[in-house]
Scaffold this motif. Structure first.
Motif, short mmCIF file in Angstrom:
data_model
loop_
_atom_site.label_atom_id
_atom_site.label_comp_id
_atom_site.label_asym_id
_atom_site.label_seq_id
_atom_site.Cartn_x
_atom_site.Cartn_y
_atom_site.Cartn_z
N LYS A 56 25.12 73.98 53.58
CA LYS A 56 25.90 75.12 54.08
C LYS A 56 27.19 74.65 54.72
CE LYS A 56 24.64 77.15 57.87
NZ LYS A 56 23.88 77.97 58.83
N TYR A 57 27.10 73.57 55.52
CA TYR A 57 28.31 73.08 56.17
C TYR A 57 29.32 72.58 55.14
CZ TYR A 57 25.97 73.15 60.73
OH TYR A 57 25.33 73.53 61.87
N ILE A 58 28.81 71.89 54.10
CA ILE A 58 29.73 71.37 53.08
C ILE A 58 30.40 72.51 52.34
CG2 ILE A 58 29.79 70.21 50.85
CD1 ILE A 58 29.81 68.29 53.12
N ILE A 59 29.61 73.50 51.93
CA ILE A 59 30.18 74.64 51.22
C ILE A 59 31.21 75.34 52.09
CG2 ILE A 59 29.67 76.91 50.26
CD1 ILE A 59 26.96 75.77 49.36
N THR A 60 30.86 75.54 53.36
CA THR A 60 31.79 76.17 54.28
C THR A 60 33.07 75.38 54.39
OG1 THR A 60 29.97 77.07 55.58
CG2 THR A 60 32.09 76.91 56.66
N ARG A 61 32.92 74.08 54.50
CA ARG A 61 34.10 73.23 54.69
C ARG A 61 35.04 73.32 53.51
NH1 ARG A 61 34.44 66.67 54.43
NH2 ARG A 61 36.55 66.46 55.22
N PHE A 62 34.51 73.18 52.33
CA PHE A 62 35.39 73.15 51.16
C PHE A 62 35.90 74.53 50.79
CE2 PHE A 62 33.58 68.96 50.95
CZ PHE A 62 34.68 68.21 50.57
N SER A 63 35.18 75.57 51.15
CA SER A 63 35.70 76.91 50.95
C SER A 63 36.92 77.15 51.81
CB SER A 63 34.62 77.95 51.27
OG SER A 63 33.54 77.85 50.39
N VAL A 64 36.82 76.76 53.09
CA VAL A 64 37.96 76.97 53.96
C VAL A 64 39.11 76.06 53.60
CG1 VAL A 64 37.25 75.36 55.78
CG2 VAL A 64 38.67 77.31 56.35
N LEU A 65 38.81 74.87 53.16
CA LEU A 65 39.89 73.98 52.75
C LEU A 65 40.65 74.56 51.57
CD1 LEU A 65 38.35 70.41 53.05
CD2 LEU A 65 40.20 71.38 54.40
N PHE A 66 39.93 75.16 50.63
CA PHE A 66 40.60 75.75 49.47
C PHE A 66 41.55 76.86 49.91
CE2 PHE A 66 41.23 77.00 45.20
CZ PHE A 66 41.28 78.40 45.19
N LEU A 67 41.04 77.76 50.75
CA LEU A 67 41.90 78.85 51.23
C LEU A 67 43.06 78.31 52.05
CD1 LEU A 67 39.20 81.43 52.33
CD2 LEU A 67 40.77 81.66 50.40
N PHE A 68 42.75 77.38 52.92
CA PHE A 68 43.74 76.86 53.84
C PHE A 68 44.87 76.15 53.11
CE2 PHE A 68 44.10 74.78 58.20
CZ PHE A 68 44.41 75.99 58.82
N LYS A 115 35.51 79.87 63.00
CA LYS A 115 34.26 79.13 62.85
C LYS A 115 34.29 78.23 61.62
CE LYS A 115 31.95 83.08 60.59
NZ LYS A 115 30.93 84.13 60.78
N PHE A 116 34.98 78.66 60.56
CA PHE A 116 35.12 77.82 59.38
C PHE A 116 36.02 76.63 59.68
CE2 PHE A 116 34.60 82.22 57.68
CZ PHE A 116 33.32 82.06 57.15
N LEU A 117 37.08 76.89 60.42
CA LEU A 117 37.98 75.80 60.80
C LEU A 117 37.26 74.79 61.68
CD1 LEU A 117 41.18 77.88 61.65
CD2 LEU A 117 40.85 76.40 59.67
N PHE A 118 36.39 75.28 62.57
CA PHE A 118 35.68 74.37 63.47
C PHE A 118 34.77 73.43 62.68
CE2 PHE A 118 32.09 73.31 66.28
CZ PHE A 118 32.79 72.68 67.29
N THR A 119 34.05 73.98 61.71
CA THR A 119 33.19 73.12 60.88
C THR A 119 34.02 72.03 60.21
OG1 THR A 119 31.66 74.94 60.46
CG2 THR A 119 31.59 73.10 58.94
N SER A 120 35.15 72.40 59.65
CA SER A 120 36.01 71.43 58.99
C SER A 120 36.56 70.42 59.98
CB SER A 120 37.16 72.15 58.28
OG SER A 120 36.69 72.96 57.23
N ALA A 121 36.94 70.88 61.17
CA ALA A 121 37.49 69.98 62.17
C ALA A 121 36.45 68.95 62.61
CB ALA A 121 37.98 70.77 63.37
N VAL A 122 35.22 69.39 62.81
CA VAL A 122 34.16 68.46 63.21
C VAL A 122 33.92 67.42 62.13
CG1 VAL A 122 31.69 68.24 63.70
CG2 VAL A 122 33.02 70.07 64.77
N LYS A 123 33.73 67.89 60.91
CA LYS A 123 33.37 66.96 59.83
C LYS A 123 34.51 65.98 59.53
CE LYS A 123 30.76 68.08 56.41
NZ LYS A 123 29.60 67.27 56.80
N SER A 124 35.75 66.45 59.53
CA SER A 124 36.85 65.55 59.22
C SER A 124 37.16 64.60 60.37
CB SER A 124 38.10 66.34 58.83
OG SER A 124 38.47 67.25 59.85
N THR A 125 36.69 64.93 61.57
CA THR A 125 36.84 64.02 62.71
C THR A 125 35.78 62.94 62.69
OG1 THR A 125 37.84 65.72 64.12
CG2 THR A 125 36.78 63.87 65.22
N ILE A 126 34.53 63.32 62.55
CA ILE A 126 33.41 62.37 62.65
C ILE A 126 33.22 61.59 61.35
CG2 ILE A 126 30.96 62.10 63.21
CD1 ILE A 126 32.67 63.18 65.51
N GLU A 127 33.45 62.25 60.23
CA GLU A 127 33.18 61.66 58.92
C GLU A 127 34.51 61.30 58.23
OE1 GLU A 127 30.11 63.26 55.75
OE2 GLU A 127 32.10 64.07 55.39
#
Length: 496
Positions: free
Chosen positions: A5-17, A43-55
Motif C-alpha cells: 500500500k505504501y509503495i502504491i501510494t508513493r508512486f501514485s503521488v510521484l506520478f501526479l506530482f 498524507k500521500f506526500l508524507f508517505t513519499s517523504a518518509v520513504k525517500s528519506t529513510i530508503e
C-alpha cells in the motif's frame, strides 16, 4: 500488504506530482506552472517523504564514494576515482546535493505550505513536527557531506526563491537542534489522529517512537559537534539523555523490504549488486573482523573458494588494483549485505547505545560506559541475527568486547564498533570517521594512489558544476566563508 500500500501510494503521488508540478535538475527549480496541481492531500506526500528519506538510493554517493571512503568496499571500476582520493565524477556531486531538493525536501516543503495559513502560522503543529524531523534528516546528511548548503532558503522555489543563499554549518546545526527539540515538545502531548494514520511507513503513526527517533537524532548531532562547540553540545547531550531514546531494535528508524519479484519492494542494494556491479570487501574491514573473532564476519563476508576471508586494500594504484580484483582470493560481500529483504537502516538502538557510552566516558551522562558499549555490540549483532550463544561468547571471551586503556583508547574502541554497526549507512560512517579519526586511516605511501589529497583521508564532497553555474554568487560566498571547494577542506565540526 501494508508495504505494498505504501509503495502504491508513493508512486501514485510521484506520478501526479512530477507530471503536474515538474522540477529541474538544480536547486534553481520549481517555477510556478499555470496548469499545475495547486493542492494535494499531504498524507500521500508524507508517505513519499518518509520513504525517500529513510530508503535513499545508494547508487551514487553510498556505493561509489561512501563505501570506499569507509574502507569497507572496493569497486571493480566505476568508483575507482573515489578510492584513489581523486575529485570524483561531477554528476555524483551534483545528484547527491540536488537529489535531496528534487525528492524528500520538495515533499516536506509542500507539506509545510499545506499546514500553514497565509501568514505562515501553523494549522497542524503535529504534522509540522513530523516533517521538521524528516527535514533535519535530509539537511543533516547534506551539510555533513558538503558543509555550507542552501538550508533556510533551500528548496523554496514555491516561494519564488530561485537562487537560495547558503547557510554556514554552524548555523544549520544550531537550527536543526532547535527544530528537533520543538518537534519533540509537540509530539510528546500530541493526538495521533492529528498525524498520519495509515500513511506512516516508518512507525505506523506511533508518536512515542517518533519522539524517541527525534531525540536520538538530536543526540547524534550534538555528539557530532561536541569537539567544536563543547559547551552547547554538552547541554544538548544532557537534555537528550534525560528524554526517551531508541533503546530496542523494535524502535529502530528503518524501513522493511520484501523478498519478492517487485523491485520497488526490495532492498535497493540488491539490484545494484546483482545487476550493475559486484564489488569486493575491503581489507581493513575484513581483517578487523577476523582479528577480533567477530561473529559477524560470515554474515558480512562471503568466503573465498578456499574457505578463507581476505579483503582488498583500499587505495591501490590501477595496476595493483586490477591484479588484485581478478584474484579469487579476495572476497565478495555475503548475501546479507545486499539481500532483497534487508531493511534500510537510518538510526538504530546500537548507535544510540554507543553514543551513550561515549557520553558516559566524557562525564556527560550517568551509567557505565562499558555497559553501554557492550549493549551497543549486542544490539548491533542482534540486528544482523547473530545467534545468541555467539553474542554471549564474544562479549564474554573477546578483549575487544570490553573497554580498556586510556579514555582516548576507549573512544577508539567505541568509534570502531560504530564503524562496524552502521554498515551500509556509509554517509554516517564517513561522518563519524572524520569526527573521531577512528578507525585510524593513515596517510598513504608513495606506492599507493594519493589522488588530490597527498594520500590523506578526504574531508568532504565538493560543490558540482550545476550549482557553480546556476547559483554562482551564493556558492562563491559559501566557499569564501568555508574554504576552498576541495575535498581536503574540513567542515566546521571536523576539528583535530
Amino acid at each position: 500488504m501494508k508495504n505494498i500500500k505504501y509503495i502504491i501510494t508513493r508512486f501514485s503521488v510521484l506520478f501526479l506530482f512530477l507530471m503536474h508540478w515538474g522540477c529541474e535538475n538544480s536547486l534553481v527549480e520549481m517555477n510556478e506552472n499555470p496548469s499545475a496541481v495547486t493542492s494535494i492531500d499531504d498524507k500521500f506526500l508524507f508517505t513519499s517523504a518518509v520513504k525517500s528519506t529513510i530508503e535513499e538510493s545508494p547508487g551514487s554517493y553510498d556505493l561509489r564514494m561512501g563505501s570506499q571512503y569507509s574502507h569497507m568496499y572496493v569497486s571493480p571500476s566505476l568508483g575507482r576515482q573515489a578510492d584513489r582520493y581523486e575529485d570524483y565524477n561531477d554528476a555524483v556531486y551534483n545528484s547527491t546535493l540536488t537529489g535531496k531538493f528534487t525528492g524528500p525536501i520538495k515533499y516536506i516543503n509542500e507539506i509545510i505550505l499545506l499546514n500553514e495559513d497565509e501568514d505562515g502560522n501553523p494549522v497542524n503543529e503535529v504534522k509540522l513536527a513530523l516533517v521538521n524531523i524528516l527535514g533535519v534528516c535530509n539537511f543533516a546528511r547534506l551539510t555533513d557531506l558538503y558543509g555550507s548548503i542552501p538550508y533556510s532558503e533551500g528548496g523554496w522555489g514555491r516561494k519564488n526563491i530561485l537562487y537560495p543563499a547558503y547557510d554556514s554549518q554552524e548555523f544549520i546545526y544550531n537550527d536543526m537542534l532547535d527544530k528537533l527539540k520543538n518537534s519533540i515538545d509537540v509530539l510528546k502531548t500530541a493526538n495521533a489522529e492529528d498525524a498520519y494514520p495509515d500513511f506512516d511507513p516508518l512507525y505506523e503513526n506511533d508518536l512515542t517512537k517518533w519522539v524517541r527517533f527525534a531525540n536520538s537524532l538530536r543526540l547524534r548531532l550534538a555528539m557530532r559537534s561536541r569537539f567544536v562547540d563543547p559547551s552547547n553540545s554538552a547541554e544538548v547531550i544532557s537534555e537528550c539523555l534525560s528524554e526517551p531514546l531508541i533503546e530496542t531494535n523494535e524502535q529502530n528508524a528503518q524501513l522493511e523490504h520484501e523478498d519478492g519479484d517487485i523491485e520497488e519492494l526490495n532492498n535497493p542494494w540488491y539490484n545494484l549488486y546483482t545487476v550493475k556491479e559486484k564489488w569486493k570487501m575491503g581489507e581493513l574491514f575484513v581483517d578487523w573482523l577476523k582479528t577480533t573473532n567477530d561473529p559477524r564476519l560470515p554474515i558480512f563476508v562471503e568466503v573465498n573458494q578456499d574457505g578463507e576471508y581476505y579483503g582488498i586494500k583500499n587505495g591501490l594504484t590501477d595496476l595493483d588494483h586490477g591484479n588484485a580484483f581478478s584474484q579469487s582470493k579476495y572476497c565478495y560481500p555475503a548475501e546479507a549485505l545486499y539481500a532483497k529483504d534487508r531493511p534500510s537502516y537510518f538510526l538504530c538502538a546500537d548507535e544510540v547505545a554507543f553514543l551513550k557510552a561515549e557520553a558516559a566516558l566524557i562525564g556527560l551522562g550517568s551509567g557505565d560506559a562499558n555497559e553501554f558499549y557492550q549493549e551497543g555490540i549486542q544490539k548491533a549483532m542482534e540486528k544482523w541475527n547473530v545467534p545468541e550463544d555467539q553474542i554471549t561468547a564474544f562479549l564474554t571471551d573477546e578483549a575487544e568486547a570490553s573497554l580498556s586503556g586510556s579514555d582516548e583508547e576507549k573512544l577508539e574502541q567505541i568509534s570502531t564498533q560504530v564503524w562496524i554497526a552502521l554498515i551500509p549507512n556509509f554517509a554516517e560512517i564517513f561522518s563519524n570517521m572524520r569526527r573521531t579519526d577512528y578507525p585510524v586511516i593513515t596517510q598513504r605511501g608513495e606506492d599507493m594512489a594519493q589522488g588530490v589529497t597527498e594520500g590523506y583521508f578526504p574531508k568532504r564532497l565538493i560543490y558540482g558544476t550545476d550549482e557553480l553555474i546556476t547559483n554562482a554568487e551564493n556558492v562563491a560566498n559559501a566557499i569564501a566563508q568555508q574554504g576552498e571547494n576541495k575535498i581536503t577542506t574540513a567542515l566546521w565540526w571536523d576539528v583535530d
